[in-house]
Write an enzyme that holds these catalytic residues in place. Structure first.
Site, short mmCIF file in Angstrom:
data_model
loop_
_atom_site.label_atom_id
_atom_site.label_comp_id
_atom_site.label_asym_id
_atom_site.label_seq_id
_atom_site.Cartn_x
_atom_site.Cartn_y
_atom_site.Cartn_z
CD GLU A 44 1.76 -1.30 -1.89
OE1 GLU A 44 1.74 -0.65 -0.77
OE2 GLU A 44 1.85 -2.43 -1.89
CE1 TYR A 127 5.58 -1.30 2.32
CE2 TYR A 127 4.20 0.47 1.36
CZ TYR A 127 4.36 -0.96 1.51
OH TYR A 127 3.44 -1.98 1.15
CG ASP A 145 4.11 -3.57 5.44
OD1 ASP A 145 4.87 -4.70 6.09
OD2 ASP A 145 2.98 -3.88 5.00
#
Ligand code: SF4
Length: 363
Positions: A44, A127, A145
């Protein structure tokens, strides 16, 4: 908005599609496997601002060199920056290393599973915290996202442009998020956005949400999400100094820890500014004065684009005697590096371009 009424989108329809069409990604657990929070977190962080294709080889190299968060925490920052070189946004690599240390030292090497605790870690924003909570731990979290924003904007025909529409798109995403399989659901929306509901030409005939999708019915899917016009990026300019020692080594300098490309290596240069540099003024920033090195300008410019500005770099080159080279190398922040060992240096992409340019122009 339309006369044709249809059902609202259902998470279960998307999950059924995901079970058949999920992407196989190196950081993604297969059905029945337990996700590794370290791999989820690493991917990520790497995927912020970067594509899946670009990230794959970096992810695999990082995981084979540092298979656990403890191993990454024990690594030298310079080694991490060197492995990261080319992925851009180098503050992420510094935060990655800092985060690995905090998880190792303060959480016994175990990533916290609560969104709030994840948010307190270096380099983890809203996020990423939501993505790790959902994907690594299977807890409900609203993961939004760019892919998710696009899908929500189209599904509900949101005409308000981004970034103003962010809050309403997040609320729409939250309405659809269930307690059931939250990690799979988060990845399913991402996959739908990446493979079917793509930015330019969505493949609506393949979409599990084609019936409830309002933008498809209105024929405006490819136009959404609307975006506010972008501000034009300014262009900054600088001059790099390519100094060579008699054994072929090149002079590098470490950039200050704080700021753009913090702690990375560079070919020494003038500051970067809006105005053009005239030769005499640029030379005052050279690592060796004109009295001691014959600087000559190489043809052409190196160009690079950062998030907020374009950069144009001229390159000047000069040889230096070994005696003078010794004096330069002794100064703080300067390092002599041989060309065949440049790969061991934490050179950002822009500086790799400068190296390539200097070699191509044939100094
Ligand atoms: Fe996107 Fe088309 Fe699916 Fe709507 S129907 S969500 S526009 S792919």
């Amino acid at each position: 908005m339309t006369t044709a009424q249809s059902s609202s989108p259902k998470a279960k329809d998307l999950l059924a599609w995901y079970d058949r069409h999920r992407r196989r990604l190196p950081w993604r657990a297969l059905p029945g496997q337990t996700p590794d929070p370290y791999a989820v977190w690493l991917s990520e962080i790497m995927l912020q601002q970067t594509t899946v294709t670009a990230v794959k080889p970096y992810f695999e190299r990082f995981l084979s060199r540092w298979p656990t968060v403890e191993a990454l925490a024990a690594a030298e920052l310079d080694d991490v920056l060197t492995e990261w070189a080319g992925l851009g946004y180098y503050a992420r690599a510094r935060n990655l290393h800092a985060c690995a240390k905090v998880v190792t030292d303060k959480h016994d090497g175990i990533f916290p599973s609560a969104e709030g605790a994840l948010l307190a870690l270096p380099g983890i924003g809203a996020y990423t915290a939501a993505a790790i909570t959902a994907i690594a731990f299977g807890h409900k979290a609203v993961v939004v996202d760019g892919n998710v924003e696009r899908v929500m904007a189209r599904l509900h025909a949101v005409e308000e442009p981004l970034p103003k529409a962010k809050l309403s798109l997040k609320a729409l995403a939250a309405d659809l998020t269930l307690d059931h399989r939250p990690g799979d659901y988060a990845q399913a929306v991402m996959d739908l956005g990446a493979t079917v509901c793509t930015p330019k030409s969505p493949s609506c005939v393949l979409c599990p949400w084609q019936k409830p999708c309002r933008a498809r019915r209105l024929g405006i899917a490819a136009e959404l999400p609307r975006k506010m016009p972008k501000k034009k990026k300014p262009t900054r300019r600088g001059v790099c100094f390519w100094l060579t020692r008699s054994d072929g080594a090149i002079l590098l300098r470490r950039r200050p820890e704080k700021g753009l490309l913090g702690g990375m290596m560079e070919i020494p240069s003038t500051p970067w500014r809006d105005d053009e540099w005239v030769a005499d003024e640029a030379n005052t920033h050279a690592p060796v004065t004109v009295a001691r090195a014959k600087w000559r300008s190489l043809d052409g410019l190196v160009t690079h684009t950062f998030t907020h500005f374009h950069l144009e770099l001229g390159v000047k080159a000069a040889p230096v005697t070994d005696k003078r080279a010794g004096a330069v190398g002794a100064e703080q922040d300067f390092v002599w590096a041989h060309l065949d060992a440049m790969g061991d240096q934490a050179l950002p992409s822009v500086m790799r371009k400068v190296v390539k340019h200097a070699l191509k122009v044939g100094y």
